[in-house]
Design a protein around this motif. Structure first.
Motif, PDB file in Angstrom:
ATOM      1  N   LYS A  55       4.760 -48.039  29.881  1.00  0.00           N
ATOM      2  CA  LYS A  55       5.652 -46.739  29.890  1.00  0.00           C
ATOM      3  C   LYS A  55       4.181 -45.644  29.355  1.00  0.00           C
ATOM      4  CE  LYS A  55       9.176 -44.105  28.539  1.00  0.00           C
ATOM      5  NZ  LYS A  55      10.652 -43.796  27.743  1.00  0.00           N
ATOM      6  N   ASN A  56       3.741 -44.940  30.060  1.00  0.00           N
ATOM      7  CA  ASN A  56       3.234 -43.343  29.402  1.00  0.00           C
ATOM      8  C   ASN A  56       4.440 -42.374  29.360  1.00  0.00           C
ATOM      9  OD1 ASN A  56       2.356 -42.372  31.727  1.00  0.00           O
ATOM     10  ND2 ASN A  56      -0.097 -43.306  31.520  1.00  0.00           N
ATOM     11  N   SER A  57       3.497 -40.821  29.009  1.00  0.00           N
ATOM     12  CA  SER A  57       4.188 -39.993  29.538  1.00  0.00           C
ATOM     13  C   SER A  57       4.116 -39.368  31.416  1.00  0.00           C
ATOM     14  CB  SER A  57       3.294 -38.933  28.771  1.00  0.00           C
ATOM     15  OG  SER A  57       2.268 -39.026  29.593  1.00  0.00           O
ATOM     16  N   GLY A  58       3.527 -40.465  31.957  1.00  0.00           N
ATOM     17  CA  GLY A  58       3.639 -40.022  33.393  1.00  0.00           C
ATOM     18  C   GLY A  58       4.603 -41.302  34.002  1.00  0.00           C
ATOM     19  N   VAL A  59       4.174 -42.281  34.024  1.00  0.00           N
ATOM     20  CA  VAL A  59       4.925 -43.547  34.738  1.00  0.00           C
ATOM     21  C   VAL A  59       5.456 -44.296  33.932  1.00  0.00           C
ATOM     22  CG1 VAL A  59       2.924 -43.047  36.885  1.00  0.00           C
ATOM     23  CG2 VAL A  59       3.542 -45.510  34.966  1.00  0.00           C
ATOM     24  N   VAL A  60       6.489 -45.276  34.465  1.00  0.00           N
ATOM     25  CA  VAL A  60       7.287 -45.805  33.637  1.00  0.00           C
ATOM     26  C   VAL A  60       7.007 -47.459  34.969  1.00  0.00           C
ATOM     27  CG1 VAL A  60       9.535 -47.920  32.887  1.00  0.00           C
ATOM     28  CG2 VAL A  60       9.617 -44.659  32.537  1.00  0.00           C
ATOM     29  N   ILE A  61       6.278 -48.342  34.905  1.00  0.00           N
ATOM     30  CA  ILE A  61       6.449 -49.256  35.192  1.00  0.00           C
ATOM     31  C   ILE A  61       7.480 -51.178  34.623  1.00  0.00           C
ATOM     32  CG2 ILE A  61       4.378 -51.232  35.848  1.00  0.00           C
ATOM     33  CD1 ILE A  61       2.429 -49.619  34.893  1.00  0.00           C
ATOM     34  N   GLU A  62       7.977 -51.226  35.650  1.00  0.00           N
ATOM     35  CA  GLU A  62       9.427 -51.770  36.167  1.00  0.00           C
ATOM     36  C   GLU A  62       8.911 -53.357  36.664  1.00  0.00           C
ATOM     37  OE1 GLU A  62      11.029 -47.851  35.898  1.00  0.00           O
ATOM     38  OE2 GLU A  62       9.581 -48.935  37.704  1.00  0.00           O
ATOM     39  N   ASP A  63       9.578 -54.768  36.018  1.00  0.00           N
ATOM     40  CA  ASP A  63       9.434 -55.767  37.039  1.00  0.00           C
ATOM     41  C   ASP A  63      10.487 -55.422  37.882  1.00  0.00           C
ATOM     42  OD1 ASP A  63       9.978 -58.210  37.830  1.00  0.00           O
ATOM     43  OD2 ASP A  63       9.330 -59.310  35.814  1.00  0.00           O
ATOM     44  N   LEU A  64      10.729 -55.627  38.745  1.00  0.00           N
ATOM     45  CA  LEU A  64      11.891 -55.688  40.027  1.00  0.00           C
ATOM     46  C   LEU A  64      12.708 -57.352  40.265  1.00  0.00           C
ATOM     47  CD1 LEU A  64      10.199 -53.011  42.977  1.00  0.00           C
ATOM     48  CD2 LEU A  64      11.993 -52.855  40.314  1.00  0.00           C
ATOM     49  N   GLY A  65      11.474 -57.886  39.808  1.00  0.00           N
ATOM     50  CA  GLY A  65      11.670 -59.890  40.039  1.00  0.00           C
ATOM     51  C   GLY A  65      10.726 -60.288  40.360  1.00  0.00           C
ATOM     52  N   ASP A  66      11.107 -61.046  41.559  1.00  0.00           N
ATOM     53  CA  ASP A  66      10.577 -62.165  42.358  1.00  0.00           C
ATOM     54  C   ASP A  66       8.471 -61.642  41.917  1.00  0.00           C
ATOM     55  OD1 ASP A  66      12.439 -63.049  43.245  1.00  0.00           O
ATOM     56  OD2 ASP A  66      13.233 -61.472  44.319  1.00  0.00           O
ATOM     57  N   GLY A  67       8.039 -61.266  41.306  1.00  0.00           N
ATOM     58  CA  GLY A  67       6.644 -61.173  41.125  1.00  0.00           C
ATOM     59  C   GLY A  67       6.263 -59.692  41.261  1.00  0.00           C
ATOM     60  N   ILE A  68       7.326 -59.128  41.728  1.00  0.00           N
ATOM     61  CA  ILE A  68       7.207 -57.925  42.289  1.00  0.00           C
ATOM     62  C   ILE A  68       7.340 -56.402  41.278  1.00  0.00           C
ATOM     63  CG2 ILE A  68       7.131 -55.823  44.022  1.00  0.00           C
ATOM     64  CD1 ILE A  68       5.840 -58.874  45.384  1.00  0.00           C
TER      65      ILE A  68
END
Length: 802
Positions: free
Chosen positions: A485-498
């Motif tokens: 996470k930074n002030s511009g984005v959140v990166i999430e693990d959707l599961g199944d390697g994506i």
């Protein structure tokens, strides 16, 4: 349950609602038969042509006129004008036998029980057994409509209430009749969500069902409060608009658009048919509404309602407001409240409610009174109108465009705090709310393992909201599945390697932090994952690059820094295209400028049907500088075939940018060359978009995704194309179609898309075009008129043509 497929529907009644429903079925690829009554009289034009009442053109006049009016209306009820060919028209005398060939008949005739029953009697003679038959009534009890009909009719009959406009409002209420089969209800519930892109809600057969019962209560409540609190209509609209996650039209402007007579009809129906409602007197119309009805001040349809548009002495239009004390129109007054100022720095609407109800001014009084009344009312409607309170929230969000339903707002304020406010306002909740708190549940909703749970009243436990399995709800997984996470984005693990990269900036604009986040997402995906989705569930995907940052750099003449910033944008787009993992963009809503460029560079686009996408940089005095100009030249080059007039192909792409064309649906984006046939896909239900994008990313990875090789074979036409473009912009400027500055921008774009002034057609690399694009962008940022355009856009949100 036997499999049921809908290939063809018949819509009976072609008014605004009937034509809208017909168009929406055509939107999703279903064949539609639209029928209406035969006219009883000839028009003067028909008499002049010597036509008779027996002529087909006369007999189908009503249905054809209604459909054509709908197709010309704005916003359009249809995703693409070519889809209208899926609708055939006819009349209820000559063509009623054709209903034997359809899978579903939807009645949308006038709201009179006697007429509806007559229509159903006729349809019952011609429909084949097993055909679905439903009514779009907004309030007539379903049980009365099917009386006297065959057993098969009654088993396959129920209410299916679409909200107007059918394309845009997501609520789809399903109201069972006394003998409706459970299979029919289950099918319609699933079909509405999966195929029609709706929020399906099964309601009880009570007056006005769910959406209108609560919605009309809310509006009537405001009608009575506005005078008690001494508020103007502008003040109420300010308090009930975007600040609380409602449409810009808020309350009174919405009533003008919908029509006061429509609202009065529903309110009277509730008043007459709900004598035991504890808020019964609230549905009685205030005196000022009765006067407006007598005066035919019904809103937009009669030219005046709560607001009235007039032309001043100077020829300029002005919007006047109705003074509810004098019932005279006056100039609009601006509305300001100290409490609203406190919420300006709070981006998330859900976080504003505790601040609003704590306000010390008239706005605070308004919110406490308003929410106390709403909370009490909705709590008492369970189990009268629905057994599960979450359906009330779903209905208000999908039917009235609220960002949050009443129980979600109550949760945001705090259930106990809500009870405190209600007590102070003399309101009593239903007993199940205090029982819920006593049972240990302190909120209506909870989130567990990425799923939403609601308090189930009979079992007194938190129960999973059904139907979520086809969705990925980012709000539910953000905290538990966050990878970066930074002030511009959140990166999430959707599961199944994506992975998913979700923008978090204001209006999802793309600045340095978002670009850094995108690069980080690619890094992470290449190292430990199989694919990347770029998607979010905000109102809009992205309104483009952060032009405020560009403006500051240009004004300060920090051209080296600006050059670096633009190159960083271009390099990030190319990184998405040439990474070792598949990248899938999931645009929806406004996807403009840089948001469009990002979509252009993904391996695949999974677009929501309601995607308004385009390269709009001309409006701020520049050309697309994040790879958009390059990409349009590349896509034109890929369409050059032997014998083609290549200049015509290139010109189409040039005009897409030069005219700042924006699609009014994802399907129109294919015409603009922004989406690509055979590669990009469209989903009708936005709630399914992230899950669908994830599925495609996973499939591409599993099929053996190979990192693409950078292109060096882009065919550009050089002087041949440049000369044509320059002659064109010259004549347009000379004819006053475009300004001198418009011509300058167009000529810069022409130079990029032609590949410069090369003496003959040549194969060049993408980087060659990107360098030309960046150079053109930077040179335009040195122009005073470009800075004026950017400044105007930042101040007003509207383009300036100087």
């Amino acid at each position: 349950m036997s499999k049921r497929i809908i290939n063809k529907v018949a819509v009976i009644g072609s008014g605004i609602m009937g034509s809208g429903i017909a168009c929406h079925f055509a939107n999703i690829g279903v064949e539609v038969l639209l029928l209406d009554i035969v006219p009883r009289d000839l028009t003067d034009a028909e008499k002049a042509k010597g036509l008779t009442l027996e002529d087909k053109v006369v007999r189908n006049r009503l249905v054809n006129t209604s459909l054509q009016t709908a197709l010309k209306s704005k916003p359009s009820p249809i995703y693409h004008q070519s889809f209208a060919s899926r609708i055939s028209t006819g009349n209820l005398e000559d063509d009623i036998t054709k209903v034997a060939d359809v899978d579903w008949i939807i009645e949308v005739v006038v709201e009179r029980l006697d007429i509806k029953k007559k229509v159903f009697e006729n349809l019952d003679k011609h429909r084949k057994p097993g055909t679905l038959i439903t009514s779009n009534t907004s309030g007539i009890p379903i049980k009365f409509m099917s009386e006297g009909r065959s057993d098969d009719f009654q088993a396959h009959f129920c209410g299916t209430h679409f909200f107007n406009p059918a394309r845009y409002l997501k609520l789809f209420e399903i109201i069972p009749g006394p003998k409706t089969s459970q299979d029919v209800l289950d099918f319609l519930n699933g079909y509405g969500e999966q195929f029609l892109g709706k929020t399906s809600v099964i309601a009880k057969d009570t007056p006005a069902f769910i959406g209108n019962r609560i919605g009309i209560f809310g509006i009537q409540s405001l009608f009575h409060q506005v005078k008690d609190l001494g508020l103007t209509i502008e003040e109420v609209d300010k308090l009930t608009g975007p600040v609380i996650g409602r449409p810009k039209s808020a309350t009174f402007r919405t009533v003008d658009v919908v029509g006061l007579d429509t609202l009065v009809h529903v309110a009277n129906g509730i008043y007459d048919n709900c004598p035991d409602d504890e808020a019964h007197d609230l549905f009685k119309l205030p005196d000022f509404i009765n006067t407006m009805m007598e005066n035919k001040w019904l809103g937009s349809k009669t030219g005046q309602g709560f607001y009235k548009k007039v032309k001043g002495d100077n020829g300029k239009s002005e919007i006047l407001s109705l003074d509810l004390d004098t019932l005279e129109y006056r100039s609009k007054k601006s509305a300001k409240f100290a409490t609203l100022e406190l919420t300006k720095s709070v981006d998330k609407v859900i976080n504003r409610f505790p601040i609003l109800v704590g306000g010390k001014d008239k706005a605070g009084d308004f919110y406490r009174k308003n929410f106390a009344a709403m909370f009490a009312y909705v709590s008492h409607r369970v189990p009268e109108i629905t057994d599960e309170f979450y359906k009330i929230d779903d209905a208000m969000k999908a039917g009235f465009g609220w960002e949050h339903g009443p129980f979600q707002i109550w949760d945001a304020i705090g259930v106990e705090k809500g009870l405190e406010i209600m007590k102070a306002e003399g309101k009593e909740p239903a007993s199940w709310v205090t029982e819920m708190l006593a049972s240990g549940s302190k909120s209506f909703y909870t989130v567990k393992d990425g799923a939403s749970y609601f308090y189930d009243i009979p079992s007194k436990t938190q129960t999973k909201v059904p139907g979520q399995d086809a969705f990925i709800i980012l709000d539910n997984i953000r905290k538990s599945k966050e990878v970066f996470k930074n002030s511009g984005v959140v990166i999430e693990d959707l599961g199944d390697g994506i992975l998913n990269c979700e923008f978090q900036s204001k209006m999802n604009t793309i600045g340095g932090d978002v670009l850094a986040g995108l690069n980080k997402a690619v890094d992470l995906a290449e190292k430990d994952f199989q694919g990347l989705v770029i998607g979010n569930q905000a109102a809009n995907f992205s309104v483009g690059a952060n032009i405020g940052m560009i403006f500051m750099m240009a004004v300060e003449q920090e051209y080296d820094e600006l050059n670096m910033a633009i190159k960083y944008f271009q390099d990030t787009m190319m990184r998405m295209r040439y990474s070792s993992i598949p990248t899938v963009a999931a645009p929806h809503g406004m996807t403009l400028g840089g948001g469009c460029e990002l979509s252009l560079h993904a391996d695949k686009v999974v677009a929501a049907a309601e995607t308004y996408i385009g390269l709009v940089e001309f409006g701020v005095g520049v050309i697309p500088g994040g790879g958009g100009s390059k990409e349009m030249a590349l896509r034109a080059s890929d369409l050059f075939h032997k014998g083609d007039v290549k200049l015509n192909v290139l010109q189409e792409y040039f005009l897409t940018i030069g005219m700042a064309k924006v699609s009014t649906s994802a399907y129109e984006a294919f015409d603009l060359g922004v989406l690509q046939k055979g590669k990009d896909v469209v989903v009708v239900n936005k709630d399914r978009q992230i899950a669908t994008a994830k599925a495609y990313a996973k499939l591409m990875a599993e099929q053996g995704y190979t990192q693409p090789i950078k292109r060096k074979d882009v065919k550009v036409l050089g002087k041949q194309a440049l000369g044509m473009f320059l002659v064109g912009t010259d004549s347009m400027e000379a004819s006053n179609y475009i300004s001198e500055h418009d011509q300058k921008i167009a000529n810069k774009l022409a130079y990029v898309m032609a590949g410069g002034d090369l003496s003959e057609p040549t194969a060049v690399s993408e980087q060659y075009l990107l360098d030309l694009e960046r150079e053109a962008f930077l040179s335009l940022c040195t122009e005073r008129k470009t800075l004026e355009r950017i400044q105007h856009m930042l101040k007003t949100g509207k383009p300036l043509r100087n």
